[in-house]
Design an enzyme around this catalytic site. Structure first.
Site, PDB file in Angstrom:
ATOM      1  N   TRP A 142      74.760  25.368  -5.932  1.00 48.59           N
ATOM      2  CA  TRP A 142      74.349  24.499  -4.822  1.00 48.59           C
ATOM      3  C   TRP A 142      75.453  23.488  -4.510  1.00 48.59           C
ATOM      4  O   TRP A 142      75.681  23.134  -3.360  1.00 48.59           O
ATOM      5  CB  TRP A 142      73.063  23.748  -5.216  1.00 48.59           C
ATOM      6  CG  TRP A 142      72.606  22.764  -4.186  1.00 48.59           C
ATOM      7  CD1 TRP A 142      71.758  22.992  -3.139  1.00 48.59           C
ATOM      8  CD2 TRP A 142      72.948  21.365  -4.094  1.00 48.59           C
ATOM      9  NE1 TRP A 142      71.557  21.847  -2.405  1.00 48.59           N
ATOM     10  CE2 TRP A 142      72.284  20.837  -2.974  1.00 48.59           C
ATOM     11  CE3 TRP A 142      73.759  20.524  -4.850  1.00 48.59           C
ATOM     12  CZ2 TRP A 142      72.396  19.498  -2.593  1.00 48.59           C
ATOM     13  CZ3 TRP A 142      73.884  19.189  -4.467  1.00 48.59           C
ATOM     14  CH2 TRP A 142      73.204  18.703  -3.357  1.00 48.59           C
ATOM     15  N   HIS A 143      76.164  23.061  -5.572  1.00 52.32           N
ATOM     16  CA  HIS A 143      77.190  22.034  -5.370  1.00 52.32           C
ATOM     17  C   HIS A 143      78.407  22.547  -4.626  1.00 52.32           C
ATOM     18  O   HIS A 143      79.126  21.769  -4.013  1.00 52.32           O
ATOM     19  CB  HIS A 143      77.623  21.448  -6.721  1.00 52.32           C
ATOM     20  CG  HIS A 143      76.633  20.497  -7.279  1.00 52.32           C
ATOM     21  ND1 HIS A 143      75.521  20.914  -7.977  1.00 52.32           N
ATOM     22  CD2 HIS A 143      76.543  19.154  -7.217  1.00 52.32           C
ATOM     23  CE1 HIS A 143      74.803  19.855  -8.320  1.00 52.32           C
ATOM     24  NE2 HIS A 143      75.398  18.782  -7.870  1.00 52.32           N
ATOM     25  N   GLY A 144      78.677  23.808  -4.697  1.00 52.68           N
ATOM     26  CA  GLY A 144      79.844  24.306  -3.983  1.00 52.68           C
ATOM     27  C   GLY A 144      80.046  25.785  -4.199  1.00 52.68           C
ATOM     28  O   GLY A 144      79.604  26.348  -5.198  1.00 52.68           O
TER      29      GLY A 144
END
Lengths: 470, 425
Positions: free
Chosen positions: A321-323
């Site tokens: 989700w973060h990258g």
């Protein structure tokens, strides 16, 4: 538009004049909020406004359809449509290039030289936040946790609510929609708390920008560094990301309070955590609780002896989700692994005394172990690729190739450590006893003004917030 | 009946009264609430505006107390900019050497004018070489020059423009970013800032804020200043001189300052109208004793260790041997030349002598440099004169790995320029 820039200051000044003095009734206030939020978002890139509004409109009507559906099967179909739309937007804008590049790499490893064209699209700022927020609404309606609400404008205004639009916290519909439906103005004491949070956020962001310097030095690895400097760099990044992200969140919560909205806490002194599980109860709480409620529980949670698999998958996807990069996947996997191990050891009888002890020395050991693991995790998060991360972790545990310490190495180490500690103490104070300070006028305003002056004096407004990219 | 009617009326009246009272109460409560809300928002607005004003006032006080203002930061550049009307009003023909700190160190207007005078030519020359700038900033400054020269219908007889490859590298650009916004506000006019604002509202407001509210000192610049104190940009010096040399350096520095005071007890900067004219005295204006101290000083400062350390620091700060050019800076340089072409009878682009004992371009750097030169020549129509390896300047004439030394290198190079350009003046 970034909170700590002059343009946002003027934007907010103009906005507050309309909000507080011209648009006094509920409906005009909601319209004003919506238009202002879209201007705020459009200042970054107006071409992505339709995407934000479009996904909100889609989820609004899908939630209505779920509410009106006659059978569970139909409800499920509508929910799937919502998931496809939201995850489709995320997949297209955020993960498509990563997937294409990964497939090309895989084929290359297998001996096939394939040439793919990547999309190279701009990542809409805040996309991960607002898609998750929007999705939680349809899931809640599907699960029967809330009824679909009437009022499209209110829903889109809540989704695009500018204080938290681009970097969270991720709000739940059941929390924000009732507030948007009946906006209540803040009391003066509440407003003072808002100002305090904005100032605290600014201070954290300013410190984060300064810590970015030693962090960059360690992770760029352009010159041989000693082990102390490497550890300082990793520690500095831990301080940077905390100051940057929690600083933004504090400002978001503070601004929301000034507008009469209550946004829940997103961080609770996370580096004081005494286990990886505890850390995730304190770090980015709105995301970790989202992942728990909508992913971990959907996967089956603790049932059927699948806890290990579910925890691991949840953390893996949380990392992603973060990258869109393997480093984030590795970071998620690392946290999945250490949480799983924590659960495993917690169940071993041999460790039961240790686990249940609250003795100071034991607490310190627990904290030190947890903090060490968190720092190692940040290496994956910050490094440019997995190989660099492994090299850096190796360097952290060997005597560095540089025999001479750089100038001020110990000063920088102490500065970084003290800063992180100070920020946590400040946070602890805000959580526990801010109200006492807010009762005192002179001391309170002196602190606010000196704090703001310091942040105006230094700081790098051109440095965007790290979490904008997620 | 009547009673009953009366009773009915009374009842209804009472009900109506009650209803009016409830409505009144609700309406009155709503009004009280609205008045309270408004009071809170007045306080919020005042807190935002007054709080920011007081905080900004504190910032200004702190900056001023530390001498962080535009004169303190870009003093000589701004003095030179302010002196443009005075330059335009000079009766003699004008020559301007425009460039970097290498120009500043390498060209002596006093010697240039003096020697030309002997040849019967009345020329006033200016050294517009400034340290810490790059072609982007220089381009902005050259716009200010062009505007005023054109407005007064005045032309330079000769413009010498230094193309300094080290100034146009990506490394140099990256390291200059913290000064970017401050320098832009100092060197641009409001119309240019307004143009930026129209293209990028956020950036435009940011720049106007720096110019008018922060007195030209950006937060980035202050951060960088403090950060450099805490986080020095480079590791300690690698090459060390013996202690005797280090001690000699210290004492000779002090001796030189005293010598200047002895030579010029009543020195007043205005009499010499530098620093903005550029460069300082020439050997003929110093005593034999002082020049002897300079010889000793150079012996103590131009050591192999000092030169090697300086080379390393410039590799780090300006990529001087690899020369990865920043295309934007090369374009900016072309802009400088074009601006000068608007108000100069003759424009020459030169590359100043290079300390080839310490600075060696890699083969790839040579290719990149040739490409940059070609690009500039094509865009401006001017052939660049490469003075990097002229025999008139030798390796002992540098005070460090790049700059020519005073009373030696600058004199030799000014002599060389005279031999090259006296005939066209």
């Amino acid at each position: 538009m970034i909170f700590n820039t002059p343009i946002f200051f003027w934007f907010f000044c103009i906005f507050i004049l309309f909000y507080g003095f011209a648009f006094l009734k509920q409906t005009p206030k909601v319209y004003l909020l919506l238009v202002s939020s879209l201007i705020f978002y459009g200042a970054w890139n107006y071409s992505f406004i339709p995407l934000l509004v479009g996904s909100g409109i889609a989820d609004y009507f899908i939630a209505q359809a779920i509410g009106n559906a006659s059978s569970q099967r139909n409800k499920k179909r509508w929910l799937i449509l919502s998931l496809v739309i939201n995850l489709g937007i995320l997949a297209t804008f955020k993960y498509a290039d990563f997937a294409i590049a990964s497939v090309a790499d895989l084929l290359s490893v297998l001996g096939y030289q394939a040439s793919f064209t990547t999309l190279s699209w701009v990542l809409p700022v805040g996309i991960s936040f607002y898609t998750f927020q929007s999705m939680s609404y349809t899931i809640d309606v599907y699960r029967g946790d809330m009824k679909p609400r009437k009022g499209l404008v209110e829903f889109v205004a809540a989704l695009s609510f500018f204080p938290q639009l681009v970097a969270g916290p991720i709000l739940r519909a059941k929390h924000i929609l009732p507030q948007m439906h009946a906006i209540s103005m803040p009391k003066w004491l509440e407003a003072k708390h808002g100002f305090l949070l904005i100032t605290v956020g600014l201070i954290k962001k300013t410190g984060a920008d300064i810590l970015a310097i030693p962090a960059e030095k360690a992770f760029a690895a352009q010159e041989a560094l000693s082990t102390l400097e490497m550890w300082t760099g990793v520690l500095a990044f831990a301080g940077q990301i905390y100051g940057d992200f929690s600083g933004y969140t504090d400002m978001a919560i503070g601004l929301a309070i000034l507008l009469g909205f209550n946004i829940p806490l997103n961080f609770r002194v996370p580096y004081f955590a005494k286990s990886p599980v505890d850390f995730w109860r304190r770090w980015h709480i709105s995301l970790s609780s989202w992942l728990k409620d909508y992913l971990y529980i959907s996967l089956g949670g603790n049932r059927n002896n699948n806890r290990t698999r579910n925890v691991f998958l949840t953390m893996l996807l949380g990392g992603l989700w973060h990258g869109a990069a393997w480093t984030f996947v590795a970071w998620g996997a690392f946290h999945g692994a250490i949480i799983t191990l924590t659960h495993y050891f917690a169940n071993l009888p041999i460790f039961s005394r240790f686990n249940n002890s609250n003795a100071l020395a034991v607490s310190f050991v627990k904290w030190a172990m947890t903090f060490y693991l968190i720092l190692i995790g940040w290496v994956f998060f910050r490094a440019t690729d997995i190989n660099s991360a492994i090299t850096i972790i190796g360097n952290l545990h060997t005597i560095g190739s540089a025999s001479v310490l750089g100038a001020n190495a110990w000063t920088i180490f102490i500065f970084t450590t003290v800063w992180i500690l100070m920020v946590h103490v400040m946070d602890y104070f805000v959580i526990k006893s801010a109200d006492k300070l807010e009762q005192k006028n002179w001391q309170f305003w002196l602190l606010i003004i000196v704090g703001q002056a310091l942040c105006l004096l230094i700081g790098e407004p051109s440095n965007e917030f790290i979490y904008f990219q997620f | 009946m009547s009673l009953s009617t009366s009773s009915f009326n009374e009842e209804n009246t009472t009900k109506m009264d009650t209803s009016i009272t409830i409505d009144d109460q609700a309406s009155s409560k709503q009004m009280v609430d609205q008045a309270e809300d408004r009071r809170v928002f007045i306080k919020i607005t005042l807190a935002i505006v007054l709080g920011m004003m007081v905080a900004m006032g504190l910032v200004r006080l702190l900056l001023d107390a530390n001498g962080a203002n535009k004169q303190g930061i870009l003093g000589r550049v701004l003095q030179a900019q302010a002196a443009i009307p005075q330059i335009i009003a000079e009766p003699n023909d004008l020559v301007m050497f425009y460039g970097s700190s290498m120009t500043r160190a390498g060209f002596s207007p006093r010697k240039f004018d003096r020697d030309l005078k002997v040849m019967g030519k009345d020329i006033t020359s200016f050294n517009f070489g400034f340290g810490g700038l790059n072609p982007y900033y220089q381009e902005l400054l050259s716009r200010r020059l062009a505007e005023q020269f054109i407005e007064q219908d005045r032309k330079l007889k000769l413009a010498l423009i230094e193309f300094n490859p080290f100034q146009a590298t990506t490394t140099r650009w990256n390291r200059a970013k913290f000064t970017l916004d401050s320098y832009i506000t100092m060197l641009s006019n409001d119309a240019e800032l307004w143009q930026i604002l129209q293209q990028d509202l956020s950036r435009g407001i940011h720049l106007f804020n720096i110019k008018y509210i922060r007195n030209h000192v950006s937060a980035e610049m202050v951060t960088s200043y403090y950060a450099r104190e805490i986080f020095p940009p480079q590791r300690g010096q690698r090459f060390k001189d013996d202690e005797e040399t280090v001690a000699a350096r210290r004492s000779l520095g002090k001796e030189l300052n005293q010598a200047f005071e002895t030579d010029y007890p009543n020195y007043s900067g205005e009499d010499w109208y530098y620093p903005w004219r550029g460069a300082g005295t020439i050997p003929q204006e110093r005593s034999e004793k002082t020049l002897a101290v300079f010889d000793d000083y150079y012996a103590a400062t131009q050591t192999d260790a000092q030169m090697k350390n300086d080379r390393l620091s410039r590799i780090r700060s300006a990529d001087i041997e690899e020369l990865h050019f920043e295309p934007f800076l090369v374009e900016s340089f072309i802009g400088i030349v074009k601006n000068f072409q608007r108000f100069s009878e003759k424009v020459e682009v030169v590359m100043l002598p290079k300390n080839s004992r310490y600075i060696h371009y890699t083969p790839e750097a040579k290719i990149r440099l040739a490409q940059a030169i070609k690009q500039i020549e094509k865009a401006t129509g001017i052939k660049i004169k490469n003075h990097q390896d002229i025999k008139e300047v030798n390796a002992d004439m540098y005070r460090d790995s790049t700059h020519l030394s005073r009373y030696r290198g600058d004199i030799a190079y000014t002599d060389f320029l005279l031999s090259e350009y006296a005939k066209v003046l």
